[in-house]
Enzyme design. Structure first.
Site, short mmCIF file in Angstrom:
data_model
loop_
_atom_site.label_atom_id
_atom_site.label_comp_id
_atom_site.label_asym_id
_atom_site.label_seq_id
_atom_site.Cartn_x
_atom_site.Cartn_y
_atom_site.Cartn_z
N LYS A 1 -35.92 4.60 6.34
CA LYS A 1 -36.73 4.74 5.13
C LYS A 1 -36.33 3.67 4.11
O LYS A 1 -35.14 3.37 3.96
CB LYS A 1 -36.52 6.15 4.55
CG LYS A 1 -37.42 6.48 3.36
CD LYS A 1 -37.22 7.92 2.88
CE LYS A 1 -38.11 8.25 1.68
NZ LYS A 1 -37.97 9.64 1.23
N SER B 1 -42.23 12.41 0.46
CA SER B 1 -42.30 10.97 0.34
C SER B 1 -41.94 10.24 1.64
O SER B 1 -42.20 9.05 1.77
CB SER B 1 -41.32 10.52 -0.76
OG SER B 1 -39.97 10.82 -0.40
N SER C 1 -39.35 16.35 0.69
CA SER C 1 -39.80 15.07 1.24
C SER C 1 -39.40 14.79 2.68
O SER C 1 -39.82 13.79 3.26
CB SER C 1 -39.32 13.91 0.36
OG SER C 1 -40.03 13.88 -0.84
#
Length: 493
Positions: free
Chosen positions: A79, A159, A183
């Site tokens: 990420k 997210s 998330s």
């Protein structure tokens, strides 16, 4: 080559050990898959092909010499919130344009030390603020799942949408992610992957771009429960550079999988039956209860009375911390700089151009609730609510409950640029209704695929555990995984 990318991490480890293929061949298969799919899915923002090949060759050398480490040769996506030395890291925000850290996050350092291979950086909501991966400077990520017979692009959740989409579409064997209010777990539920948010302090936050420091926690998104356990074992550690990381041993999570749940008490909180909850989510929850009962667990009804205050309290605490954390991005030392007549105007211009709409909204909310006239009325009150939420969970666990079973999300994935969601930020924020309590209390939570809705889209269940008892979550999540079966998207990309 396609078949190589469909292997789980546990299968990869066994087959690499048996020399059925090399780490380099596996990495090439993933790089080829990314090249084919990424234009449509937009899961990766940077592909580190040369670095991946280099790392894979080093893994092959170790495998040949018999010194394989726990993740030797396993290709992972990272990420864009994790600092990766020399590799572009910008939390998918314009304000961090061209930023290349000179250091590595502790979590990724741990993964590379265990032999993992980096395929690239994954798309995400800007500064991890969002529930749909539509706030990214690089544009939205597209969910590999589509409605049965439909061709509408759906969100993968956020997210960590890039992480979930990449794992679901076989573009990495597993991925790092972070969870501030859901998330990891919400994108996992939207993509039929497994995502665990460990206990606050289980993984170091050093080198992870901060959103809300008292809520942020790193964790993995993986194809199945076993893979999530393998990844978390490598990611977790105490770290002198992060004073919130806890110095307790990291167990062998994989060993918990397959253990009986007979006699475990599973709590069912009545407050999670929210108004307007779709019948399909309610039915799936009941199915999950039956699966746990059939496996020998005892089902007990519990009350978490302050649940209804969690979401409003979260959307005070998180923006307050974000407004403070994001004050450091000013265009002076790194990232985007937009000139002005003086330094104040340069700050204003850089921040106005560099931050997206959702990030600006949260900074403004945070600044407002921390301001002199409103600090007591909003921020302090929200922190008191947080204490009450934590106490609710403590009382449930003190009464003998071993884990709590809830839905993971209030709906399946929705469309990209959904008009209702875009018109009303609160409607978007409600995606976190089942997940934020876990962050507010600092507890571990896992989302596991449990079924499909009437349109053929994945739905997940969530298990919440005692602090630092992720083992029970892996144990119970595996029961749901075994009962529900596997779910894969039909390839259209």
């Amino acid at each position: 080559m396609t078949e190589l990318t469909k292997l789980t991490i546990s299968e990869i480890r066994a087959k690499l050990a048996d020399k059925e293929f090399t780490a380099l061949e596996l990495t090439e298969a993933y790089l080829s898959a990314i090249q084919t799919a990424n234009e449509k899915l937009n899961a990766y923002i940077t592909v580190t092909a040369d670095k991946a090949r280099e790392m894979a060759k080093a893994s092959d050398m170790r495998l040949m010499q018999g010194g394989a480490r726990p993740l030797e040769g396993v290709p992972l996506g990272i990420k864009d919130l994790f600092a990766t030395e020399g590799v572009h890291t910008q939390a998918c925000s314009h304000i961090l344009d061209a930023f290349k850290p000179r250091y590595e996050s502790t979590v990724t350092t741990n993964l590379w030390a265990d032999g993992a291979v980096m395929l690239g950086k994954l798309n995400m909501d800007e500064f991890a603020m969002g529930s749909s991966n539509e706030t990214s400077y690089y544009g939205p990520v597209v969910n590999p799942w589509r409605e049965e017979g439909g061709n509408k692009d759906l969100v993968p959740g956020g997210s960590s949408g890039g992480s979930a989409a990449a794992v679901a579409a076989w573009l990495c064997a597993g991925a790092t992610a972070t969870d501030t209010g859901g998330s990891i777990r919400q994108p996992a539920a939207f993509t039929a992957t497994v995502g665990i948010k460990p206990t606050y302090g289980r993984c170091s936050r050093w080198g992870i771009v901060a959103f809300a420091s008292s809520l942020d926690q790193a964790g993995p998104i993986a194809r199945d429960v076993r893979d999530a356990a393998i990844l978390l074992k490598s990611m977790a550690s105490v770290d002198p550079k992060d004073t919130t990381s806890i110095d307790i041993p990291v167990p062998d999570y994989e060993a918990a999988i397959g253990q009986s749940v007979k006699g475990l008490k599973i709590g069912i909180p009545k407050e999670y039956r929210v108004e307007g909850m779709p019948a399909e989510i309610e039915a799936l929850w009941h199915k999950g209860i039956e699966w746990m009962r059939d496996a020998g667990a005892e089902i007990v009804d519990i009350s978490l009375p302050h649940t209804k205050y969690a979401l409003p309290a979260y959307y005070i605490v998180a923006p307050a911390e974000a407004s403070s954390n994001l004050a450091r991005y000013d265009g002076v030392r790194y990232g985007l700089r937009v000139p002005g007549r003086d330094i104040t105007e340069m700050y204003e211009n850089s921040r106005a151009a560099g931050f997206g709409r959702e990030v600006k909204r949260r900074i403004m909310i945070g600044t407002y609730v921390l301001s002199a006239g409103y600090y007591d009325a909003y921020y302090l009150r929200a922190q008191r609510v947080r204490t009450l939420i934590k106490r609710d969970f403590e009382q449930a666990f003190e009464a003998g409950v071993d884990a709590i079973l809830t839905p993971a999300t209030p709906s399946a994935a929705f469309g990209i640029a959904d008009q209702e969601m875009n018109a009303d930020p609160v409607k978007m924020y409600l995606n976190d209704i089942f997940t934020v309590t876990v962050n507010m209390a600092g507890l571990p939570g896992i989302a596991v695929p449990a079924g499909l809705d009437s349109r053929g889209l994945p739905l997940g269940l969530q298990l919440i555990g005692r602090a630092f008892d992720e083992e029970t979550l892996f144990r119970t999540a595996h029961i749901i995984e075994q009962a529900a079966g596997k779910f894969e998207p039909k390839r259209w990309w």
